[in-house]
Design an enzyme around this catalytic site. Structure first.
Site, PDB file in Angstrom:
ATOM      1  N   HIS A 193       0.836  -1.209   0.000  1.00  0.00           N
ATOM      2  CA  HIS A 193       0.000   0.000   0.000  1.00  0.00           C
ATOM      3  C   HIS A 193       0.870   1.257   0.000  1.00  0.00           C
ATOM      4  O   HIS A 193       1.778   1.394   0.813  1.00  0.00           O
ATOM      5  CB  HIS A 193      -0.998   0.012   1.162  1.00  0.00           C
ATOM      6  CG  HIS A 193      -0.394  -0.276   2.490  1.00  0.00           C
ATOM      7  ND1 HIS A 193      -0.120  -1.542   2.930  1.00  0.00           N
ATOM      8  CD2 HIS A 193       0.013   0.547   3.484  1.00  0.00           C
ATOM      9  CE1 HIS A 193       0.410  -1.494   4.127  1.00  0.00           C
ATOM     10  NE2 HIS A 193       0.517  -0.228   4.492  1.00  0.00           N
TER      11      HIS A 193
HETATM   12  P1  AMP Z   1       1.427   0.415   7.427  1.00  0.00           P
HETATM   13  O1  AMP Z   1       1.999   0.766   8.753  1.00  0.00           O
HETATM   14  O2  AMP Z   1       2.237   1.027   6.296  1.00  0.00           O
HETATM   15  O3  AMP Z   1       1.211  -1.076   7.232  1.00  0.00           O
HETATM   16  O4  AMP Z   1       0.030   1.147   7.323  1.00  0.00           O
HETATM   17  C1  AMP Z   1      -1.203   0.533   7.477  1.00  0.00           C
HETATM   18  C2  AMP Z   1      -2.256   1.620   7.366  1.00  0.00           C
HETATM   19  O5  AMP Z   1      -3.539   1.008   7.265  1.00  0.00           O
HETATM   20  C3  AMP Z   1      -2.305   2.541   8.573  1.00  0.00           C
HETATM   21  O6  AMP Z   1      -2.132   3.887   8.118  1.00  0.00           O
HETATM   22  C4  AMP Z   1      -3.688   2.297   9.180  1.00  0.00           C
HETATM   23  O7  AMP Z   1      -4.249   3.468   9.715  1.00  0.00           O
HETATM   24  C5  AMP Z   1      -4.476   1.788   8.007  1.00  0.00           C
HETATM   25  N1  AMP Z   1      -5.601   0.894   8.301  1.00  0.00           N
HETATM   26  C6  AMP Z   1      -5.677  -0.069   9.251  1.00  0.00           C
HETATM   27  N2  AMP Z   1      -6.852  -0.729   9.148  1.00  0.00           N
HETATM   28  C7  AMP Z   1      -7.538  -0.181   8.115  1.00  0.00           C
HETATM   29  C8  AMP Z   1      -8.797  -0.433   7.498  1.00  0.00           C
HETATM   30  N3  AMP Z   1      -9.616  -1.394   7.920  1.00  0.00           N
HETATM   31  N4  AMP Z   1      -9.160   0.343   6.447  1.00  0.00           N
HETATM   32  C9  AMP Z   1      -8.359   1.331   5.996  1.00  0.00           C
HETATM   33  N5  AMP Z   1      -7.147   1.606   6.524  1.00  0.00           N
HETATM   34  C10 AMP Z   1      -6.739   0.872   7.566  1.00  0.00           C
END
Ligand code: AMP
Ligand code: ZN
Length: 222
Positions: A95
């Protein structure tokens, strides 16, 4: 399904998609760390940046295109955004983070949140083609703003993979002081930094360099 798969689950819901193409989708981050925070994810089952190789460079270009599209669709300004990957992601499925530089958000709750986006734990991604075009545009306007060259793109191009940071470097970066991303202010704690970030947002002209004594005075005030 484990919590680390929540993003995979999210992109299966049509109502979650802000923009989509045949290759990737854009969703809103559920716990935004800034006023505007989006995630661009490929439909292909690529768990993380550590599963990328040279053959994925066109995919990264597509993710970047969608990042630009979501900013445009929302009527926001590209130069106000940070775009990149976490060097140590926690959630499954590659992502690309697209978040506004204000970092004003109730979901920004701890030092780890700040340093994961504001140290080398955040790996900026710039599309090579876009960068070239943007540079030409800037030259046309006779501006001299420097554009960061994407390390990630060149590492993939040259080495065919993305290397992991060592545990000691990760710990060192997470422990870094809370340095403002818009001036040289060093906050004594997160509430102080958050207050400071709101001040930047309310008065963008307030962005200026602080002297060391001024900084000390601000960060030691109650
Ligand atoms: P990372 O630390 O790069 O893996 O980032 C994961 C991101 O996903 C974080 O910014 C979270 O706030 C976001 N996140 C966690 N759960 C969800 C969800 N169900 N829908 C959308 N974003 C999410
Ligand atoms: Zn500042």
């Amino acid at each position: 399904m484990s919590w680390s798969n929540a993003l995979v689950k999210e992109i299966l819901k049509p109502e979650s998609l802000i923009i989509s193409s045949e290759i990737a989708v854009v969703i809103a981050d559920k716990f935004p760390k800034a006023r505007h925070h989006y995630l661009v994810l490929p439909l292909a089952d690529i768990p993380s940046i550590f599963h990328l190789n040279r053959s994925h460079l066109p995919l990264l270009e597509e993710l970047h295109l969608l990042a630009r599209n979501v900013v445009e669709v929302k009527g926001l300004h590209w130069q106000d955004f940070n775009v990149g990957f976490h060097a140590e992601p926690s959630m499954q499925r590659l992502h690309l983070h697209v978040l506004s530089r204000d970092f004003v958000s109730p979901s920004l709750k701890n030092k780890k949140h700040w340093n994961s986006f504001n140290t080398e734990l955040f790996v900026p991604y710039t599309s090579k083609a876009f960068e070239a075009g943007f540079m030409r545009q800037l030259e046309h306007h006779e501006q001299t703003k420097e554009i960061e060259y994407s390390e990630l793109y060149s590492q993939l191009e040259k080495e065919n993979s993305i290397s992991r940071l060592s545990k000691s470097l990760k710990d060192e970066l997470l422990a870094k002081p809370l340095i403002c991303n818009q001036c040289e202010f060093v906050a004594k704690n997160l509430p102080t930094l958050k207050e400071h970030l709101v001040a930047h947002l309310q008065d963008p002209k307030s962005i200026r360099k602080r002297t060391t004594s001024e900084n000390k005075r601000t960060s030691s005030s109650p």
